[in-house]
Write a protein that holds these residues in place. Structure first.
Motif: not given
Length: 617
Positions: A233, A249, A252-253, A275, A279
């Motif tokens: 991230a 992203l 990644l979530h 994180f 974000t």
């Protein structure tokens, strides 16, 4: 214990549901280079409106070859809409031009070779999309079977715990990895399958609460996953392509939710806030990008509205105007249409409305324009009838001997002719030539009305009869050059005799016929004959200082050149319809033959015109 869930949002700001899945690979539970770039490809935004038909086809091909077919639907549909709109605009322009040149609407035809090429590309896209859907359906069914098998193995893992803690933990991680990689399943099964999975996952974590060794192993592993996610991230914060960063992203979530929970209490808030902070930074970049796009689209909207307003203004201002003013307006409309299509996107909620307003504005302009030319065509037909009536009057007086009365009538019809407006283009040259020749014939007679002239003309006629009889009995020498010189000598003698009575001009045709027969007997090439006749014509008009005949010949030659150029352009266009034809195709060969003949005639006519312009008295 229940599964720990941080209140994360997806890359587009929406809460992630437990049914999220992704087909990434994470065997080592660290983000590999392959995973970091596995997110959806970002399709570059392009201003398709500014592209030509051929470029739109190439762009569609490029999208089909470069991106997965399911990703390019909106782009292909946009290209298709713009392509057919441009095709429609071009057809309207061709039709308007055809009608403005007095063409019959029933005979108008429009063909564009790019249409066929685009259909081939679009059909290829539809076929690939159909194949994708069929394969995707099979894949989703296979994924469903895999996920159901994983649920059964997960349930068995904590219900029949016969393995050691280490083996159980490894089996558990393998099951989570398999679940993460299993891919999409049919939408009808999605909710129940995912609820069932998370139900048994929650039960397994309750089992972990009773086994501290397994719990510690899980916490340690999940924390490592979180750190790898945070590291990636941090890299995405500086990613130049904002849309690509947002897409990854999103992944990644999903990974955080499926692979990075739970962790030890003291690290939970720390990693979660880190994180979340990253974000938010990426989302801030998206907000800036959106603001920029919003401003660009607002400016584009203003520009398009200004163009529409100008089209409407032209529609109103040209009512009642002349043909020349309409031609200026038509050119400006073409420029505005191209400008409108080259302007970029407008806000989505205004796109259809703006496009409809543009189409309506151009439609209204075309309707008013067509009505004008419909009326103009009617007026031209009326004008043609008036000129035909004047021509008939001129013909009635062209042979009259009532000189005082007829000269007044002829001069009056000439003045009346000038006051009449345009006639249809296809009739213009013909009726003008006939009217001019008729008037010239009368005034030639009027100028030569004296007896002395009539006697001279009668004497000229008798001399020409004698010369014609002598010429008919002439035997030409076998030498080509000597023969041509003798023919030129007789032609000069004929021209030097002068005019004959107007009712006896047929003798010129008799001489011309005999002259042509003698010329043929020399067995000259067509080019030699043409050159000799042209030189003879020039010698005659120079000897007689006949400016009018020279001007007439120049005008006729110009007309021939203009018609040949149009025919050559038409044949060049026809060749495009044979783009994929065999070179031995009879029709194609005939087109090439005609094209070559026209080009030769054009070159000859241009040389002739240059020669005529060089004549000096």
């Amino acid at each position: 214990m229940s599964i720990e869930m941080d209140n994360l949002q997806s890359a587009d700001g929406k809460n992630l549901s437990s049914s999220t899945n992704n087909d990434q690979n994470n065997e080592s539970y660290k983000l590999s280079e392959n995973q970091q770039h596995k997110s959806e490809n970002v399709i570059e935004r392009k201003n398709y409106e500014s592209f030509g038909l051929d470029v739109l086809i190439d762009e569609a091909k490029n999208l089909i070859n470069k991106f997965p077919v399911y990703q390019i639907k909106s782009n292909i549909e946009q290209i298709k809409d713009i392509f057919y709109q441009k095709l429609e605009n071009e057809e309207n322009e061709k039709r308007d031009k055809f009608l403005s040149e007095d063409g019959d609407p029933l005979h108008f035809k429009y063909e564009n070779p790019y249409k066929t090429k685009f259909l081939e590309v679009f059909n290829d896209y539809k076929n690939q999309l159909n194949i994708y859907h069929k394969e995707n359906e099979k894949t989703e069914k296979a994924n469903l079977e895999e996920r159901l098998a994983i649920i059964e193995e997960l349930k068995s893992l904590y219900q029949n715990h016969s393995e050691s803690n280490t083996d159980m933990f490894k089996s558990f991680r393998d099951l989570k990895s398999r679940w993460h990689n299993a891919g999409r399943i049919p939408a009808a099964n999605s909710e129940n399958v995912f609820k069932n999975y998370f139900f048994h996952l929650d039960n397994f974590y309750k089992y972990l609460d009773l086994n501290k060794e397994l719990q510690i192993l899980d916490y340690t592993h999940n924390l490592e996953v979180r750190y790898s996610i945070i590291k990636r991230a941090e890299e995405l914060v500086n990613e130049e392509n904002v849309q690509k960063a947002l897409n990854e992203l999103q992944y990644l979530h999903r990974l955080w939710k499926e692979e990075a929970v739970p962790v030890v209490e003291e690290k939970r808030e720390e990693t979660w806030h880190k994180f979340k902070e990253l974000t938010n930074k990426i989302h801030d970049r998206k907000a800036l990008l959106n603001e920029q796009l919003k401003k660009e689209q607002a400016d584009n909207y203003s520009n398009k509205i200004a163009i529409i307003d100008r089209i409407n203004e032209l529609t109103t201002s040209t009512v009642g105007k002349s043909h020349s003013e309409w031609q200026k307006a038509i050119k400006e409309i073409d420029s505005l249409r191209n400008k409108f299509l080259s302007v970029g996107r407008v806000p989505k909620d205004k796109n259809n409305k703006t496009w409809d307003a543009f189409k309506e504005a151009t439609k209204q302009f075309n309707q008013v324009k067509n009505e004008f030319y419909k009326v103009l065509k009617t007026e031209q037909q009326v004008n043609l009838k008036k000129k035909q009536e004047l021509l008939q009057i001129a013909k009635e007086h062209s042979t009259s001997t009532d000189w005082n009365n007829s000269v007044k009538v002829i001069k009056k019809v000439q003045n009346d002719w000038k006051l009449i407006g345009h006639v249809p283009r296809k009739n213009s040259d013909k009726i003008w030539k006939e009217f001019k020749d008729t008037c010239n014939m009368f005034f030639d007679r009027y100028k030569n009305r004296g007896n002395e002239f009539n006697e001279q003309f009668e004497n000229n006629f008798n001399l020409k009869v004698e010369l014609l009889n002598e010429f008919r009995g002439l035997e030409l020498p076998t030498d080509k050059n000597e023969g041509l010189a003798l023919l030129a000598d007789y032609n000069n003698k004929w021209s030097e005799i002068g005019k004959v009575p107007s009712n006896k001009t047929d003798i010129h045709q008799e001489f011309s016929k005999a002259y042509s027969e003698k010329l043929k007997s020399l067995k000259l090439s067509q080019n030699e004959i043409k050159d000799f006749k042209l030189q003879g014509f020039i010698d005659t008009i120079v000897a007689n200082k006949d400016n009018r005949s020279l001007d007439d010949e120049i005008r006729k030659t110009k007309k021939i050149i203009e018609e040949l150029e149009k025919e050559i352009n038409q044949l060049d266009n026809n060749i495009h319809f044979f783009a994929n034809a065999d070179q031995n195709n009879p029709l194609l060969k005939d087109v090439y033959r005609q094209l070559e003949e026209k080009k030769i005639k054009l070159a000859e006519s241009e040389i002739k015109l240059k020669t005529l312009f060089g004549v000096q008295f």
